[in-house]
Write a protein that holds these residues in place. Structure first.
Motif, short mmCIF file in Angstrom:
data_model
loop_
_atom_site.label_atom_id
_atom_site.label_comp_id
_atom_site.label_asym_id
_atom_site.label_seq_id
_atom_site.Cartn_x
_atom_site.Cartn_y
_atom_site.Cartn_z
N HIS A 83 -99.96 34.86 9.14
CA HIS A 83 -99.40 35.86 10.07
C HIS A 83 -99.44 35.35 11.50
CE1 HIS A 83 -98.51 39.71 11.88
NE2 HIS A 83 -99.62 39.64 12.58
N THR A 84 -100.58 34.77 11.91
CA THR A 84 -100.71 34.26 13.27
C THR A 84 -99.74 33.11 13.51
OG1 THR A 84 -103.04 34.91 13.26
CG2 THR A 84 -102.32 33.34 14.95
N ARG A 118 -102.93 47.87 15.84
CA ARG A 118 -103.63 47.50 14.60
C ARG A 118 -105.02 46.95 14.90
NH1 ARG A 118 -98.34 46.07 12.61
NH2 ARG A 118 -98.48 44.05 13.63
N ASN A 119 -105.13 46.15 15.95
CA ASN A 119 -106.44 45.59 16.31
C ASN A 119 -107.41 46.68 16.73
OD1 ASN A 119 -105.59 42.98 15.77
ND2 ASN A 119 -104.96 42.58 17.88
N ALA A 158 -96.22 34.48 13.95
CA ALA A 158 -96.05 35.12 15.24
C ALA A 158 -95.93 34.08 16.36
CB ALA A 158 -97.22 36.07 15.51
N ASP A 207 -99.41 45.05 17.27
CA ASP A 207 -100.61 44.27 16.98
C ASP A 207 -101.83 44.83 17.71
OD1 ASP A 207 -99.40 42.54 15.24
OD2 ASP A 207 -98.96 41.01 16.76
N GLN A 217 -106.02 40.54 6.57
CA GLN A 217 -105.19 39.75 7.48
C GLN A 217 -104.23 38.93 6.65
OE1 GLN A 217 -105.08 40.05 10.60
NE2 GLN A 217 -103.88 38.32 11.32
N ARG A 230 -96.08 42.86 19.82
CA ARG A 230 -97.39 42.75 20.49
C ARG A 230 -98.04 44.12 20.62
NH1 ARG A 230 -98.76 38.17 23.37
NH2 ARG A 230 -99.87 39.45 24.91
#
Length: 267
Positions: free
Chosen positions: A22-23, A128-129, A26, A125, A18, A122
């Motif tokens: 990054h969070t 990726r999640n 975003a 993401d 991670q 989104r």
């Protein structure tokens, strides 16, 4: 490589890690887009209600600055490498709208493009999640029977034909064949079966599945990179990395359309 990617306005980091901040990045980007949308709505409302022109102009200006920050950064990075991409085209469109006094048009284009990029981010993401969730199905360590004793080692260090001990309720770390023991195994993470499948000596088991109430000795038949789950992850990543034929055609078209559109507009 990370620095080269950064020049394009994007970010890169080590696989399965991670990225730091990054969070937060975003969240900051989403906040800017929200501010852009609210400012655009306020400007349009003031314009529709014949409010103070200066206040409406201020709303449009704030919308352009907050929504166009990342677009401008990417457009500058693309221009430095002599590549006229969609970000350059959007920036030219905004500048052109401002030049002819259409501030509401400039703000609308800026917000809609920034909002579209947020939706795209989104979606990526979520993809990726989904892959990260698949990777988390397998435990990082396994209990191996060696020289008459039990050793807990990393899954990467397990060798073919070694015997793994999987206790009740534990996840099976690697693909293999049951050597001894009987137990139901929940294979839903791999096969989607709703009920556990009874496993006994000679039956195949898969990495990422969950052992039931009995202990199993499993002879390893596939290393971590060759398991059924690893192949599923590889196929998912391959499918996501490939672009649809229509998308490839559009990108090739854009290579000529963008500079041609700019030249025609100048003319």
């Amino acid at each position: 490589i990370v620095e080269a990617v950064a020049l394009t306005g994007m970010r890169a980091w080590l696989e399965h890690e991670q990225p730091v901040g990054h969070t937060a990045a975003a969240t900051a980007r989403q906040t800017l887009v929200i501010v852009s949308g609210v400012s655009l709505a306020a400007g349009l409302a003031l314009q529709f209600l014949d409010g103070p022109p200066l206040a409406a102009w201020a709303g449009f200006l704030i919308s352009i600055l907050t929504g166009g920050l990342y677009t401008a950064q990417r457009a500058w990075a693309a221009t430095r490498v002599m590549s006229l991409d969609i970000n350059v085209l959007m920036l030219v469109a905004v500048i052109g709208a401002i030049a002819i006094g259409e501030w509401s048009e400039a703000a609308s284009v800026t917000f809609l493009f920034a909002f579209a990029q947020i939706l795209e981010a989104r979606t990526m993401d979520r993809a990726r999640n989904a892959i990260r969730a698949l990777m988390d199905l397998t435990p990082p360590e396994a209990v191996v029977r060696r020289n008459g004793s039990e050793e807990r080692i990393r899954v990467e260090d397990v060798k073919l034909d070694e015997i793994l001990l999987v206790k009740p309720g534990e996840k099976i770390p690697l693909d293999g064949v049951v050597a001894s023991g009987t137990s139901p195994v929940n294979q839903a993470p791999i096969t989607g079966e709703s009920l556990p499948v009874e496993k006994s000596p000679g039956h195949d088991v898969y990495a990422g599945t969950i052992n039931g109430y009995g202990a199993l000795d499993i002879r390893v038949t596939h290393l971590r990179q060759d398991t059924t789950l690893a192949r599923i992850i590889s196929l998912v990543e391959l499918a996501q990395s490939k672009r649809a034929p229509s998308q490839a055609v559009v990108e090739r078209f854009a290579r000529y359309y963008t500079p041609a559109g700019i030249l025609i507009a100048i003319a």
